[in-house]
Scaffold this motif. Structure first.
Motif, PDB file in Angstrom:
ATOM      1  N   GLY A 150      55.596  48.842  74.365  1.00  0.00           N
ATOM      2  CA  GLY A 150      55.740  48.575  72.940  1.00  0.00           C
ATOM      3  C   GLY A 150      57.172  48.216  72.586  1.00  0.00           C
ATOM      4  N   ALA A 151      58.136  48.954  73.174  1.00  0.00           N
ATOM      5  CA  ALA A 151      59.551  48.675  72.921  1.00  0.00           C
ATOM      6  C   ALA A 151      59.955  47.307  73.473  1.00  0.00           C
ATOM      7  N   VAL A 152      59.486  46.996  74.682  1.00  0.00           N
ATOM      8  CA  VAL A 152      59.818  45.706  75.310  1.00  0.00           C
ATOM      9  C   VAL A 152      59.249  44.549  74.496  1.00  0.00           C
ATOM     10  N   PHE A 153      57.992  44.646  74.102  1.00  0.00           N
ATOM     11  CA  PHE A 153      57.373  43.574  73.321  1.00  0.00           C
ATOM     12  C   PHE A 153      58.102  43.367  71.990  1.00  0.00           C
ATOM     13  N   TYR A 154      58.497  44.475  71.362  1.00  0.00           N
ATOM     14  CA  TYR A 154      59.184  44.366  70.080  1.00  0.00           C
ATOM     15  C   TYR A 154      60.553  43.707  70.248  1.00  0.00           C
ATOM     16  N   LYS A 155      61.268  44.081  71.299  1.00  0.00           N
ATOM     17  CA  LYS A 155      62.570  43.466  71.573  1.00  0.00           C
ATOM     18  C   LYS A 155      62.417  41.969  71.848  1.00  0.00           C
ATOM     19  N   LEU A 156      61.373  41.611  72.576  1.00  0.00           N
ATOM     20  CA  LEU A 156      61.129  40.199  72.866  1.00  0.00           C
ATOM     21  C   LEU A 156      60.840  39.421  71.580  1.00  0.00           C
ATOM     22  N   LEU A 157      60.071  40.022  70.689  1.00  0.00           N
ATOM     23  CA  LEU A 157      59.763  39.356  69.421  1.00  0.00           C
ATOM     24  C   LEU A 157      61.015  39.206  68.561  1.00  0.00           C
ATOM     25  N   LEU A 158      61.858  40.240  68.552  1.00  0.00           N
ATOM     26  CA  LEU A 158      63.102  40.145  67.785  1.00  0.00           C
ATOM     27  C   LEU A 158      64.003  39.045  68.347  1.00  0.00           C
ATOM     28  N   GLY A 159      64.018  38.928  69.688  1.00  0.00           N
ATOM     29  CA  GLY A 159      64.786  37.856  70.308  1.00  0.00           C
ATOM     30  C   GLY A 159      64.240  36.489  69.939  1.00  0.00           C
ATOM     31  N   PHE A 160      62.919  36.409  69.806  1.00  0.00           N
ATOM     32  CA  PHE A 160      62.284  35.154  69.418  1.00  0.00           C
ATOM     33  C   PHE A 160      62.642  34.781  67.980  1.00  0.00           C
ATOM     34  N   LEU A 161      62.800  35.812  67.138  1.00  0.00           N
ATOM     35  CA  LEU A 161      63.138  35.543  65.733  1.00  0.00           C
ATOM     36  C   LEU A 161      64.489  34.847  65.602  1.00  0.00           C
ATOM     37  N   GLY A 162      65.467  35.321  66.370  1.00  0.00           N
ATOM     38  CA  GLY A 162      66.797  34.719  66.317  1.00  0.00           C
ATOM     39  C   GLY A 162      67.349  34.717  64.905  1.00  0.00           C
TER      40      GLY A 162
END
Length: 330
Positions: A150-162
């Protein structure tokens, strides 16, 4: 006794849909991606599809529950003891729901019937170690790995947001979260319904010796799926509030990440035939996303959940043992 057993197993399935299924949609309700009514309808449909589909794709979880405990050769006494174990599950789930604590009905079921079998046989031979090994593997997979994923997926999504507009992106995630919530509900049906199918089949085998524990009759599959769907439609507002609103400030990206993480964990467990807790996987995935946010998670509520999870096995086992022992002496 057969009629009583049928009523009890269907009641336990109803309670599971009522108290456990809300975990699958807690995220999309808390982020207002769907209204509670829309979310419950989505969960009900996906629960039914997942329950029926996985029963024919891979009934490994049902087979594990069918052999989780040995009640001995006295079929009448065995059926009475199994009914005692089901009563323990209903009692535990009702108390937990009153306080809005999302306990695992799957683990309550496993420990309740195991405790009842122990009281029936008064021997460690009542516990089938191989099936319990699968249960413990599923327990591990739905806790720490779900939290980390869950933490990894959320971090990846935040990175995608930019540097994109957060409001516009969150509107996008509110739409995608409907899909991820559907997947979460689908896997809830696939996992939890099979556990009850296995126990239903176990009880029927005490009455009809010719029943094969490796095959799920169509009437067992459809009745379990239908009753769980009905239970889901009854909803569980307290549990949705505690998991999706009180434990952490969940946004649409976090909801999508936790749904995706929980669905991935449950899919792997279902395909491997491991009995897994949908409650644990969803709550731990939400905890993982919450730990990545500035506000973190409410440690008091997380502690309540962890305490309830830790107490489920011993308390349900003890209640099942006591009720089975009492019935056996009457």
């Amino acid at each position: 006794m057969t009629v009583l057993f049928t009523v009890l197993i269907l009641l336990v399935i109803l309670v599971n849909g009522w108290t456990d299924a809300p975990n699958a949609i807690a995220g999309c309700v808390s982020t207002h991606s769907l209204s509670p009514t829309q979310a419950l309808l989505l969960a009900a449909i996906c629960n039914f599809v997942g329950a029926v589909g996985m029963a024919f794709l891979n009934p490994g979880v049902a087979i594990t529950l069918f052999g989780i405990a040995d009640f001995g050769s006295d079929e009448g006494a065995a059926l009475s003891a199994l009914c005692a174990g089901l009563c323990a599950v209903i009692l535990w789930a009702t108390v937990a729901h009153h306080f809005g604590i999302p306990t695992s009905e799957s683990h309550a079921l496993i420990s309740g019937i195991t405790g009842a079998a122990l009281a029936q046989r008064m021997s460690g031979d009542a516990i089938n170690a191989e099936e319990w090994h699968s249960v413990l593997l599923g327990l591990f997979a739905t806790t720490l790995p779900a939290l980390l994923l869950g933490a990894v997926f959320y971090k990846l999504l935040l990175g995608f947001l930019g540097n994109r507009s957060r409001r516009r992106v969150m509107q996008y995630f509110r739409r995608t979260q409907c899909i991820s919530a559907a997947g979460s509900a689908l896997l809830h049906g696939a996992q939890d319904s099979q556990k009850f199918m296995g126990v239903y089949l176990l009880g029927l085998s005490f009455v009809h010796r010719e029943i094969d524990g490796t095959r799920l009759p169509l009437f067992v599959v459809l009745s379990c799926a239908a009753v769980m769907t009905l239970g889901t439609m009854l909803g569980g507002a307290k549990i949705i509030k505690k998991v999706g609103c009180d434990m952490t400030d969940l946004d649409a990206a976090g909801g999508s990440a936790s749904d995706a993480a929980s669905t991935a964990i449950l899919a792997v467990c279902s395909l491997l035939g491991l009995p897994a807790s949908t409650t644990h996987s969803k709550a731990c995935a939400i905890m993982g996303t919450g730990l990545c946010k500035r506000g973190g998670i409410d440690l008091r509520i997380a502690g309540q959940m962890l305490a309830a999870w830790a107490l489920t096995f011993p308390l349900c086992g003890a209640i099942g043992f006591f009720l089975s022992f009492l019935i056996g002496r009457l």
